[in-house]
Design a protein around this motif. Structure first.
Motif, PDB file in Angstrom:
ATOM      1  N   GLY A 107      70.256  35.119  26.935  1.00 21.12           N
ATOM      2  CA  GLY A 107      70.000  35.464  28.330  1.00 21.12           C
ATOM      3  C   GLY A 107      70.466  36.852  28.747  1.00 21.12           C
ATOM      4  N   LYS A 108      70.992  37.632  27.815  1.00 20.04           N
ATOM      5  CA  LYS A 108      71.510  38.974  28.125  1.00 20.04           C
ATOM      6  C   LYS A 108      70.337  39.937  28.281  1.00 20.04           C
ATOM      7  CE  LYS A 108      75.349  40.153  27.185  1.00 20.04           C
ATOM      8  NZ  LYS A 108      76.582  40.157  27.960  1.00 20.04           N
ATOM      9  N   PRO A 109      70.249  40.656  29.407  1.00 25.27           N
ATOM     10  CA  PRO A 109      69.206  41.664  29.549  1.00 25.27           C
ATOM     11  C   PRO A 109      69.413  42.816  28.547  1.00 25.27           C
ATOM     12  CG  PRO A 109      70.078  41.055  31.698  1.00 25.27           C
ATOM     13  CD  PRO A 109      70.996  40.469  30.652  1.00 25.27           C
ATOM     14  N   VAL A 110      68.350  43.163  27.857  1.00 28.01           N
ATOM     15  CA  VAL A 110      68.378  44.284  26.917  1.00 28.01           C
ATOM     16  C   VAL A 110      67.127  45.125  27.123  1.00 28.01           C
ATOM     17  CG1 VAL A 110      69.738  43.045  25.169  1.00 28.01           C
ATOM     18  CG2 VAL A 110      67.254  43.060  25.011  1.00 28.01           C
ATOM     19  N   THR A 111      67.241  46.386  26.797  1.00 29.33           N
ATOM     20  CA  THR A 111      66.083  47.265  26.845  1.00 29.33           C
ATOM     21  C   THR A 111      66.138  48.203  25.647  1.00 29.33           C
ATOM     22  OG1 THR A 111      64.706  48.641  28.280  1.00 29.33           O
ATOM     23  CG2 THR A 111      67.077  49.088  28.305  1.00 29.33           C
ATOM     24  N   ALA A 133      60.275  50.246  14.015  1.00 27.10           N
ATOM     25  CA  ALA A 133      61.666  49.848  14.254  1.00 27.10           C
ATOM     26  C   ALA A 133      61.784  49.133  15.593  1.00 27.10           C
ATOM     27  CB  ALA A 133      62.587  51.062  14.213  1.00 27.10           C
ATOM     28  N   GLN A 134      61.102  49.643  16.601  1.00 28.06           N
ATOM     29  CA  GLN A 134      61.143  49.011  17.917  1.00 28.06           C
ATOM     30  C   GLN A 134      60.591  47.584  17.842  1.00 28.06           C
ATOM     31  OE1 GLN A 134      62.223  50.457  21.049  1.00 28.06           O
ATOM     32  NE2 GLN A 134      63.209  51.839  19.622  1.00 28.06           N
ATOM     33  N   ALA A 135      59.479  47.414  17.154  1.00 27.25           N
ATOM     34  CA  ALA A 135      58.881  46.085  17.022  1.00 27.25           C
ATOM     35  C   ALA A 135      59.801  45.140  16.252  1.00 27.25           C
ATOM     36  CB  ALA A 135      57.520  46.184  16.334  1.00 27.25           C
ATOM     37  N   SER A 136      60.414  45.627  15.213  1.00 25.19           N
ATOM     38  CA  SER A 136      61.340  44.818  14.421  1.00 25.19           C
ATOM     39  C   SER A 136      62.558  44.406  15.245  1.00 25.19           C
ATOM     40  CB  SER A 136      61.779  45.600  13.183  1.00 25.19           C
ATOM     41  OG  SER A 136      62.729  44.878  12.443  1.00 25.19           O
ATOM     42  N   LEU A 137      63.118  45.360  15.975  1.00 26.02           N
ATOM     43  CA  LEU A 137      64.276  45.069  16.814  1.00 26.02           C
ATOM     44  C   LEU A 137      63.900  44.083  17.923  1.00 26.02           C
ATOM     45  CD1 LEU A 137      67.203  45.508  17.634  1.00 26.02           C
ATOM     46  CD2 LEU A 137      66.477  47.590  18.843  1.00 26.02           C
ATOM     47  N   LEU A 138      62.756  44.271  18.514  1.00 30.55           N
ATOM     48  CA  LEU A 138      62.281  43.366  19.555  1.00 30.55           C
ATOM     49  C   LEU A 138      62.180  41.934  19.026  1.00 30.55           C
ATOM     50  CD1 LEU A 138      61.157  43.002  22.433  1.00 30.55           C
ATOM     51  CD2 LEU A 138      58.917  43.561  21.505  1.00 30.55           C
ATOM     52  N   GLU A 139      61.656  41.776  17.839  1.00 31.55           N
ATOM     53  CA  GLU A 139      61.543  40.441  17.231  1.00 31.55           C
ATOM     54  C   GLU A 139      62.920  39.822  17.017  1.00 31.55           C
ATOM     55  OE1 GLU A 139      60.076  36.962  15.580  1.00 31.55           O
ATOM     56  OE2 GLU A 139      59.063  38.482  16.774  1.00 31.55           O
ATOM     57  N   THR A 140      63.850  40.587  16.480  1.00 31.75           N
ATOM     58  CA  THR A 140      65.204  40.076  16.246  1.00 31.75           C
ATOM     59  C   THR A 140      65.880  39.674  17.547  1.00 31.75           C
ATOM     60  OG1 THR A 140      65.433  41.440  14.259  1.00 31.75           O
ATOM     61  CG2 THR A 140      67.464  40.625  15.249  1.00 31.75           C
ATOM     62  N   LEU A 141      65.783  40.518  18.564  1.00 36.26           N
ATOM     63  CA  LEU A 141      66.416  40.216  19.850  1.00 36.26           C
ATOM     64  C   LEU A 141      65.778  38.998  20.516  1.00 36.26           C
ATOM     65  CD1 LEU A 141      66.853  43.858  21.149  1.00 36.26           C
ATOM     66  CD2 LEU A 141      68.681  42.291  20.420  1.00 36.26           C
ATOM     67  N   THR A 142      64.480  38.836  20.355  1.00 38.56           N
ATOM     68  CA  THR A 142      63.790  37.673  20.912  1.00 38.56           C
ATOM     69  C   THR A 142      64.281  36.394  20.241  1.00 38.56           C
ATOM     70  OG1 THR A 142      61.853  39.013  21.450  1.00 38.56           O
ATOM     71  CG2 THR A 142      61.512  36.633  21.316  1.00 38.56           C
ATOM     72  N   VAL A 179      63.730  43.552  28.681  1.00 34.29           N
ATOM     73  CA  VAL A 179      63.188  44.091  29.926  1.00 34.29           C
ATOM     74  C   VAL A 179      62.201  45.209  29.562  1.00 34.29           C
ATOM     75  CG1 VAL A 179      63.764  45.129  32.159  1.00 34.29           C
ATOM     76  CG2 VAL A 179      65.383  43.534  31.071  1.00 34.29           C
ATOM     77  N   PRO A 180      60.932  44.858  29.333  1.00 35.99           N
ATOM     78  CA  PRO A 180      59.968  45.858  28.870  1.00 35.99           C
ATOM     79  C   PRO A 180      59.730  46.989  29.862  1.00 35.99           C
ATOM     80  CG  PRO A 180      58.882  43.732  29.214  1.00 35.99           C
ATOM     81  CD  PRO A 180      60.343  43.525  29.439  1.00 35.99           C
ATOM     82  N   GLU A 181      59.806  46.703  31.173  1.00 42.27           N
ATOM     83  CA  GLU A 181      59.552  47.753  32.161  1.00 42.27           C
ATOM     84  C   GLU A 181      60.636  48.825  32.157  1.00 42.27           C
ATOM     85  OE1 GLU A 181      61.422  44.261  34.416  1.00 42.27           O
ATOM     86  OE2 GLU A 181      59.940  44.504  32.841  1.00 42.27           O
ATOM     87  N   ALA A 182      61.769  48.558  31.522  1.00 43.86           N
ATOM     88  CA  ALA A 182      62.840  49.549  31.430  1.00 43.86           C
ATOM     89  C   ALA A 182      62.869  50.220  30.052  1.00 43.86           C
ATOM     90  CB  ALA A 182      64.192  48.895  31.720  1.00 43.86           C
ATOM     91  N   SER A 183      61.997  49.799  29.159  1.00 44.70           N
ATOM     92  CA  SER A 183      61.949  50.386  27.818  1.00 44.70           C
ATOM     93  C   SER A 183      61.115  51.663  27.854  1.00 44.70           C
ATOM     94  CB  SER A 183      61.339  49.390  26.833  1.00 44.70           C
ATOM     95  OG  SER A 183      62.149  48.237  26.728  1.00 44.70           O
ATOM     96  N   ILE A 184      61.638  52.701  27.204  1.00 40.04           N
ATOM     97  CA  ILE A 184      60.951  53.996  27.234  1.00 40.04           C
ATOM     98  C   ILE A 184      60.926  54.644  25.863  1.00 40.04           C
ATOM     99  CG2 ILE A 184      61.455  54.502  29.648  1.00 40.04           C
ATOM    100  CD1 ILE A 184      63.707  56.406  28.600  1.00 40.04           C
ATOM    101  N   THR A 185      59.953  55.508  25.687  1.00 36.98           N
ATOM    102  CA  THR A 185      59.882  56.382  24.525  1.00 36.98           C
ATOM    103  C   THR A 185      59.797  57.802  25.050  1.00 36.98           C
ATOM    104  OG1 THR A 185      58.765  54.737  23.166  1.00 36.98           O
ATOM    105  CG2 THR A 185      58.525  57.043  22.505  1.00 36.98           C
ATOM    106  N   LEU A 186      60.785  58.606  24.698  1.00 34.56           N
ATOM    107  CA  LEU A 186      60.744  60.013  25.095  1.00 34.56           C
ATOM    108  C   LEU A 186      59.863  60.778  24.126  1.00 34.56           C
ATOM    109  CD1 LEU A 186      64.380  60.985  26.131  1.00 34.56           C
ATOM    110  CD2 LEU A 186      62.524  60.158  27.546  1.00 34.56           C
ATOM    111  N   ASN A 187      59.234  61.805  24.625  1.00 35.84           N
ATOM    112  CA  ASN A 187      58.415  62.656  23.786  1.00 35.84           C
ATOM    113  C   ASN A 187      58.858  64.097  24.010  1.00 35.84           C
ATOM    114  OD1 ASN A 187      56.519  63.580  22.046  1.00 35.84           O
ATOM    115  ND2 ASN A 187      54.753  63.007  23.279  1.00 35.84           N
TER     116      ASN A 187
END
Length: 179
Positions: free
Chosen positions: A101-105, A116-125, A132-140
Motif C-alpha cells: 500500500g506504499k505510494p511509489v513513483t 528497467a522501468q517496466a521491470s521495476l514496475l512489475e516487481t513493485l506491483t 502513482v503513474p501520474e507522478a512518474s516522469i522521464t526527463l529528456n
C-alpha cells in the motif's frame, strides 16, 4: 510528509542521483525528502542470513522504508533490466510489508530506460506497492551528464519535476485519507 528517494545507481554522481538531488531542492513546502545512500552497503540477499542476526544495513533499509510516506525510484537500465544492486535491495523486503500500500513513483533520467522501468514496475506491483503513474516522469535533458543544479536551473525540466512531485504528494495525501 516524508519521501524516500532511491537511486538504482551506485555511482556517486549518476544522472539518477542528480535527478533525485534536484527533486530534493524542488520539493514542495512541507515535504521532507531524503536520498537513500545505503544501497551499496546491503549484503547479497540470502534468506539464511535474515532474522535475528540480519546485517545492520538491512535493518536500516527496512526502517527507512517503514518510516516514509512514499518512495521515489530513479533507476538506470543495465542489460534491459533493473541494476542488480536495486534488485538485491528489493529482495531483502519482498517478503515483508514495507511496500504494501506504499505510494511509489518512478523517475527516469533517460528516455532509453524503458525496460528497467517496466521491470521495476512489475516487481513493485508484485510487492503490493501503490504505483502513482501520474507522478512518474522521464526527463529528456539536452545533454548528458547533467547535474542537479542544471536540472533546477532549466525551466522546462524543473517545472516537469516540480509537477511530478506535487502529483506524488497529492497521491500520498489521498492514500493517507483513505486509511
Amino acid at each position: 510528509m516524508r519521501i524516500l528517494a532511491v537511486s538504482g545507481s551506485l555511482r556517486a554522481n549518476s544522472s539518477n542521483k542528480e535527478l533525485l538531488r534536484a527533486a530534493v531542492t524542488l520539493c514542495p513546502t512541507g515535504i521532507d525528502m531524503l536520498v537513500y545512500e545505503g544501497l551499496g552497503a546491503l549484503p547479497h540477499f540470502n534468506p539464511d542470513h535474515d532474522g535475528e542476526n540480519v546485517e545492520p544495513a538491512v535493518t536500516a533499509w527496512r526502517s527507512s522504508l517503514r518510516n516514509c510516506d512514499g518512495v521515489v525510484f530513479s533507476v538506470p537500465e543495465y542489460a534491459h533490466g533493473v541494476p542488480g544492486s536495486l534488485k538485491n535491495a528489493l529482495d531483502w523486503v519482498v517478503g515483508g510489508t514495507e511496500f504494501v500500500g506504499k505510494p511509489v513513483t518512478l523517475f527516469n533520467a533517460s528516455p532509453r530506460g524503458t525496460y528497467a522501468q517496466a521491470s521495476l514496475l512489475e516487481t513493485l506491483t508484485v510487492m503490493s506497492a501503490k504505483v502513482v503513474p501520474e507522478a512518474s516522469i522521464t526527463l529528456n535533458p539536452s545533454s548528458k551528464p547533467f547535474s542537479a543544479d542544471e536540472i533546477v536551473a532549466n525551466p522546462g525540466l524543473s517545472a516537469q519535476l516540480r509537477s511530478a512531485l506535487e502529483s506524488f504528494a497529492a497521491a500520498i495525501r489521498a492514500s493517507k485519507d483513505a486509511r
